[in-house]
Scaffold this motif. Structure first.
Motif, short mmCIF file in Angstrom:
data_model
loop_
_atom_site.label_atom_id
_atom_site.label_comp_id
_atom_site.label_asym_id
_atom_site.label_seq_id
_atom_site.Cartn_x
_atom_site.Cartn_y
_atom_site.Cartn_z
N ILE A 129 4.28 -7.76 12.62
CA ILE A 129 3.52 -7.89 11.39
C ILE A 129 3.05 -9.33 11.22
N GLU A 130 3.92 -10.30 11.46
CA GLU A 130 3.56 -11.71 11.32
C GLU A 130 2.43 -12.07 12.27
N LYS A 131 2.46 -11.54 13.48
CA LYS A 131 1.41 -11.83 14.46
C LYS A 131 0.11 -11.12 14.13
N GLY A 132 0.21 -10.08 13.33
CA GLY A 132 -0.98 -9.31 13.00
C GLY A 132 -1.31 -8.28 14.08
N ASP A 133 -0.32 -7.97 14.94
CA ASP A 133 -0.56 -7.04 16.04
C ASP A 133 -0.20 -5.60 15.70
N SER A 134 0.24 -5.34 14.48
CA SER A 134 0.66 -3.99 14.15
C SER A 134 -0.17 -3.42 13.01
N PRO A 135 -0.19 -2.11 12.89
CA PRO A 135 -0.98 -1.51 11.82
C PRO A 135 -0.38 -1.77 10.45
N VAL A 136 -1.20 -1.63 9.46
CA VAL A 136 -0.78 -1.85 8.08
C VAL A 136 0.35 -0.91 7.70
N ASP A 137 0.41 0.25 8.35
CA ASP A 137 1.44 1.24 8.03
C ASP A 137 2.85 0.67 8.14
N LEU A 138 3.06 -0.27 9.05
CA LEU A 138 4.40 -0.86 9.17
C LEU A 138 4.79 -1.64 7.91
N ILE A 139 3.82 -2.19 7.23
CA ILE A 139 4.10 -2.91 6.00
C ILE A 139 4.31 -1.91 4.87
N LEU A 140 3.48 -0.89 4.84
CA LEU A 140 3.45 0.03 3.71
C LEU A 140 4.63 0.98 3.65
N PHE A 141 5.34 1.20 4.75
CA PHE A 141 6.46 2.13 4.71
C PHE A 141 7.56 1.63 3.78
N SER A 201 6.57 3.43 -3.99
CA SER A 201 5.67 4.26 -4.80
C SER A 201 4.23 4.01 -4.36
N GLN A 202 3.36 4.86 -4.81
CA GLN A 202 1.94 4.72 -4.46
C GLN A 202 1.37 3.43 -5.05
N PHE A 203 1.82 3.10 -6.25
CA PHE A 203 1.37 1.86 -6.88
C PHE A 203 1.77 0.65 -6.03
N GLU A 204 3.01 0.64 -5.56
CA GLU A 204 3.46 -0.48 -4.74
C GLU A 204 2.70 -0.53 -3.42
N GLU A 205 2.37 0.61 -2.88
CA GLU A 205 1.59 0.66 -1.64
C GLU A 205 0.22 0.02 -1.88
N ILE A 206 -0.41 0.37 -3.00
CA ILE A 206 -1.71 -0.20 -3.33
C ILE A 206 -1.59 -1.71 -3.51
N ARG A 207 -0.52 -2.13 -4.18
CA ARG A 207 -0.31 -3.57 -4.39
C ARG A 207 -0.14 -4.30 -3.06
N LEU A 208 0.64 -3.73 -2.16
CA LEU A 208 0.87 -4.35 -0.85
C LEU A 208 -0.43 -4.41 -0.04
N GLU A 209 -1.21 -3.34 -0.08
CA GLU A 209 -2.49 -3.34 0.64
C GLU A 209 -3.42 -4.42 0.07
N THR A 210 -3.41 -4.54 -1.25
CA THR A 210 -4.26 -5.55 -1.90
C THR A 210 -3.82 -6.95 -1.53
N GLU A 211 -2.51 -7.18 -1.54
CA GLU A 211 -2.00 -8.50 -1.15
C GLU A 211 -2.38 -8.84 0.28
N LEU A 212 -2.29 -7.85 1.16
CA LEU A 212 -2.66 -8.06 2.56
C LEU A 212 -4.14 -8.42 2.67
N LYS A 213 -5.00 -7.70 1.96
CA LYS A 213 -6.43 -8.00 1.99
C LYS A 213 -6.70 -9.40 1.43
N MET A 214 -5.97 -9.77 0.39
CA MET A 214 -6.16 -11.11 -0.20
C MET A 214 -5.74 -12.19 0.79
#
Length: 84
Positions: free
Chosen positions: A9-21, A25-38
């Motif tokens: 994950i730190e290298k950026g070599d893995s899919p976002v799914d590894l972070i999101l698991f 909750s769905q809200f936390e998943e959205i928050r994590l995706e948003t933080e990653l995009k930011m």
């Protein structure tokens, strides 16, 4: 999360799914995706800023060189006027 997954994950070599698991909750998943995009956007902005600074340095060098040339031309004109 395993150490291997964290490193990927730190290298950026893995899919976002590894972070999101980790999301509970769905809200936390959205928050994590948003933080990653930011974070990705911040990295791109920093890269862009670095390029702009390099261009600015280059332009400053050109201006400095041009200023020196103008000074030499003025000196040359003065020398010519004094010889006349």
């Amino acid at each position: 999360m395993s150490k291997v997954s964290s490193k990927l994950i730190e290298k950026g070599d893995s899919p976002v799914d590894l972070i999101l698991f980790k999301a509970s909750s769905q809200f936390e998943e959205i928050r994590l995706e948003t933080e990653l995009k930011m974070q990705k956007a911040k990295v791109e902005l920093i890269k862009s800023l670095e390029k702009d600074v390099e261009k600015l340095e280059h332009l400053a060098n050109i201006e400095s060189d041009t200023s020196e040339i103008k000074d030499k031309i003025k000196e040359g004109k003065c020398d010519i006027k004094q010889k006349n």
